[in-house]
Design a protein around this motif. Structure first.
Motif, PDB file in Angstrom:
ATOM      1  N   GLN A 142     -13.691 -33.866   5.442  1.00  0.00           N
ATOM      2  CA  GLN A 142     -12.603 -33.194   4.745  1.00  0.00           C
ATOM      3  C   GLN A 142     -11.791 -34.179   3.912  1.00  0.00           C
ATOM      4  O   GLN A 142     -11.382 -33.871   2.790  1.00  0.00           O
ATOM      5  CB  GLN A 142     -11.696 -32.490   5.755  1.00  0.00           C
ATOM      6  CG  GLN A 142     -12.328 -31.278   6.404  1.00  0.00           C
ATOM      7  CD  GLN A 142     -11.455 -30.682   7.488  1.00  0.00           C
ATOM      8  OE1 GLN A 142     -10.575 -31.349   8.036  1.00  0.00           O
ATOM      9  NE2 GLN A 142     -11.702 -29.420   7.820  1.00  0.00           N
TER      10      GLN A 142
ATOM     11  N   ASP B 157     -15.688 -29.360   1.380  1.00  0.00           N
ATOM     12  CA  ASP B 157     -15.201 -28.069   1.867  1.00  0.00           C
ATOM     13  C   ASP B 157     -16.031 -27.710   3.098  1.00  0.00           C
ATOM     14  O   ASP B 157     -17.048 -27.022   3.015  1.00  0.00           O
ATOM     15  CB  ASP B 157     -15.353 -27.002   0.781  1.00  0.00           C
ATOM     16  CG  ASP B 157     -14.714 -25.680   1.157  1.00  0.00           C
ATOM     17  OD1 ASP B 157     -14.371 -25.502   2.342  1.00  0.00           O
ATOM     18  OD2 ASP B 157     -14.566 -24.812   0.274  1.00  0.00           O
ATOM     19  N   THR B 158     -15.590 -28.178   4.273  1.00  0.00           N
ATOM     20  CA  THR B 158     -16.391 -28.047   5.487  1.00  0.00           C
ATOM     21  C   THR B 158     -16.609 -26.592   5.885  1.00  0.00           C
ATOM     22  O   THR B 158     -17.695 -26.224   6.343  1.00  0.00           O
ATOM     23  CB  THR B 158     -15.725 -28.811   6.645  1.00  0.00           C
ATOM     24  OG1 THR B 158     -14.384 -28.330   6.826  1.00  0.00           O
ATOM     25  CG2 THR B 158     -15.696 -30.305   6.360  1.00  0.00           C
ATOM     26  N   THR B 159     -15.593 -25.756   5.719  1.00  0.00           N
ATOM     27  CA  THR B 159     -15.738 -24.343   6.083  1.00  0.00           C
ATOM     28  C   THR B 159     -16.839 -23.693   5.258  1.00  0.00           C
ATOM     29  O   THR B 159     -17.678 -22.943   5.784  1.00  0.00           O
ATOM     30  CB  THR B 159     -14.419 -23.589   5.878  1.00  0.00           C
ATOM     31  OG1 THR B 159     -13.404 -24.192   6.686  1.00  0.00           O
ATOM     32  CG2 THR B 159     -14.560 -22.124   6.251  1.00  0.00           C
ATOM     33  N   ARG B 160     -16.849 -23.960   3.974  1.00  0.00           N
ATOM     34  CA  ARG B 160     -17.862 -23.367   3.086  1.00  0.00           C
ATOM     35  C   ARG B 160     -19.262 -23.756   3.504  1.00  0.00           C
ATOM     36  O   ARG B 160     -20.171 -22.913   3.575  1.00  0.00           O
ATOM     37  CB  ARG B 160     -17.592 -23.814   1.651  1.00  0.00           C
ATOM     38  CG  ARG B 160     -18.671 -23.398   0.652  1.00  0.00           C
ATOM     39  CD  ARG B 160     -18.254 -23.738  -0.759  1.00  0.00           C
ATOM     40  NE  ARG B 160     -19.343 -23.511  -1.691  1.00  0.00           N
ATOM     41  CZ  ARG B 160     -19.970 -24.471  -2.359  1.00  0.00           C
ATOM     42  NH1 ARG B 160     -19.599 -25.727  -2.217  1.00  0.00           N
ATOM     43  NH2 ARG B 160     -20.947 -24.199  -3.196  1.00  0.00           N
ATOM     44  N   TYR B 161     -19.469 -25.036   3.803  1.00  0.00           N
ATOM     45  CA  TYR B 161     -20.811 -25.490   4.147  1.00  0.00           C
ATOM     46  C   TYR B 161     -21.230 -25.002   5.524  1.00  0.00           C
ATOM     47  O   TYR B 161     -22.410 -24.696   5.748  1.00  0.00           O
ATOM     48  CB  TYR B 161     -20.886 -27.016   4.064  1.00  0.00           C
ATOM     49  CG  TYR B 161     -20.905 -27.518   2.640  1.00  0.00           C
ATOM     50  CD1 TYR B 161     -21.999 -27.295   1.824  1.00  0.00           C
ATOM     51  CD2 TYR B 161     -19.808 -28.193   2.101  1.00  0.00           C
ATOM     52  CE1 TYR B 161     -22.025 -27.737   0.503  1.00  0.00           C
ATOM     53  CE2 TYR B 161     -19.815 -28.638   0.790  1.00  0.00           C
ATOM     54  CZ  TYR B 161     -20.925 -28.409  -0.004  1.00  0.00           C
ATOM     55  OH  TYR B 161     -20.941 -28.838  -1.306  1.00  0.00           O
TER      56      TYR B 161
END
Length: 347
Positions: free
Chosen positions: A227, A232-236
């Motif tokens: 991060q 964009d950790t949530t997206r991946y």
């Protein structure tokens, strides 16, 4: 050329040539053959082409087709667990949903199997996306429990809605038709599943070598650091969760049409544990490790069938021995040993 001469008296071009001579093209070729993209996919295709020569009857074809179907699931699951570091104990739910969507659409509503399969994959992808947004905010054992809950809910719904799914007794699935011809027989299904497996492996290798794969590895190493680097950790996480769920759904649809029967056991908790064990045994973060794990854990129960009273005990002991001797999994450990031997042979 003067600006290319270094204070030590040789040019950067000479240094590059010296480095090339020191490394040697033979070693570089060996490293390419040991890589997943270089030699791994070629070896898989070669094995698939040669294997039918050793399959003597329909039973052998049934076993190999089931190995291929399981391998498709765990190749996708390996992206989630091995590369993104996100555990899932509910992937059998997506596998079962893919099977039941194809079964219900073809048996109850007369939809063509080649239409039902992508519809099932799309439906499972949408469901996985809706689940992933809240669930993947968790981590560690909290994430494991959440995905376990998802799998259990899917299993309960499939078992209880007997008017649609046949309930615990399961339901009949019409054979898959291609150009008006019903697909029967192990040899035909062998090539269908083999093609799907090659496509799944190719897709996985391309994801791993893409910017998405690098983001996943960074996420696996440290989500906070990823991060901070602007990932964009949530997206991946959502992206790889959905991809792995869709691959499981496609495999479930293939399994349903191949066996021409589905039951809630395809979405059971034990099936999810089996998928995860295949990934870990073969080697996490190794695409071909996932394939080998599927081979071993699908084949071993068949080999141990003569020891019916002790089958589970022997299987457990074999798995314990493998994980103790090869803690990183089969393929990563064996590949490291071969690379070490190649380095020593080239030095």
């Amino acid at each position: 050329m003067a600006h290319n001469v270094r204070p030590s008296g040789y040019s950067k071009f000479a240094k590059k040539q010296t480095y090339t001579r020191r490394m040697g093209t033979k070693k570089n070729r060996a490293q390419m053959l040991l890589s997943e993209r270089g030699g791994g996919l070629s070896l898989l295709i070669l094995v698939i082409l040669v294997l039918p020569l050793f399959l003597a009857n329909n039973y052998h074809y049934d076993v190999v087709v089931n190995i291929g179907i399981n391998a498709i699931v765990v190749v996708g699951l390996n992206l989630l667990i091995g590369h993104a570091g996100q555990i899932s104990l509910g992937h059998a739910g997506f596998f079962g949903l893919g099977a039941y969507v194809s079964a219900v659409l073809t048996a109850r509503y007369g939809v063509h199997g080649l239409v039902a399969l992508p519809v099932g994959a799309l439906g499972v992808g949408i469901l996985a996306y809706a689940i992933a947004r809240p669930v993947l905010r968790l981590s560690g054992h909290y994430l494991a429990m959440a995905t376990l809950g998802v799998g259990l809910i899917i299993h309960i719904v499939i078992s209880r809605e007997a008017w649609l799914t046949g309930g615990p007794d399961g339901m009949y699935v019409p054979p898959l038709e291609v150009m008006g011809v019903a697909v029967y027989g192990g040899p035909v299904w062998y090539w269908i599943v083999a093609g799907a497996l090659i496509l799944a492996v190719w897709l996985s290798l391309n994801v791993i070598d893409s910017p998405v794969g690098r983001a996943l590895r960074g996420l696996n190493g440290s989500e906070v650091a990823a991060q901070a680097a602007g990932v964009d950790t949530t997206r991946y996480k959502v992206m790889v969760f959905v991809l792995s769920a869709v691959m499981a759904a496609v495999a479930g649809s293939l399994a349903a049409h191949f066996s021409e029967f589905v039951s809630p056991t395809k979405a059971s908790f034990l099936q999810s544990i089996l998928f995860v064990t295949m990934v870990v045994l073969g080697g996490m973060a190794s695409t071909f490790g996932a394939v080998l794990g599927a081979v071993m854990l699908t084949l071993l129960p068949q080999v141990l069938a003569d020891f019916a009273d002790y089958e589970q005990v022997i299987l457990g002991l074999i798995m314990m021995a493998v994980m103790i001797a090869l803690p990183k999994g089969l393929v990563p450990t064996l590949t490291a040993l071969v690379k070490r031997w190649v380095r020593r042979a080239g030095s």
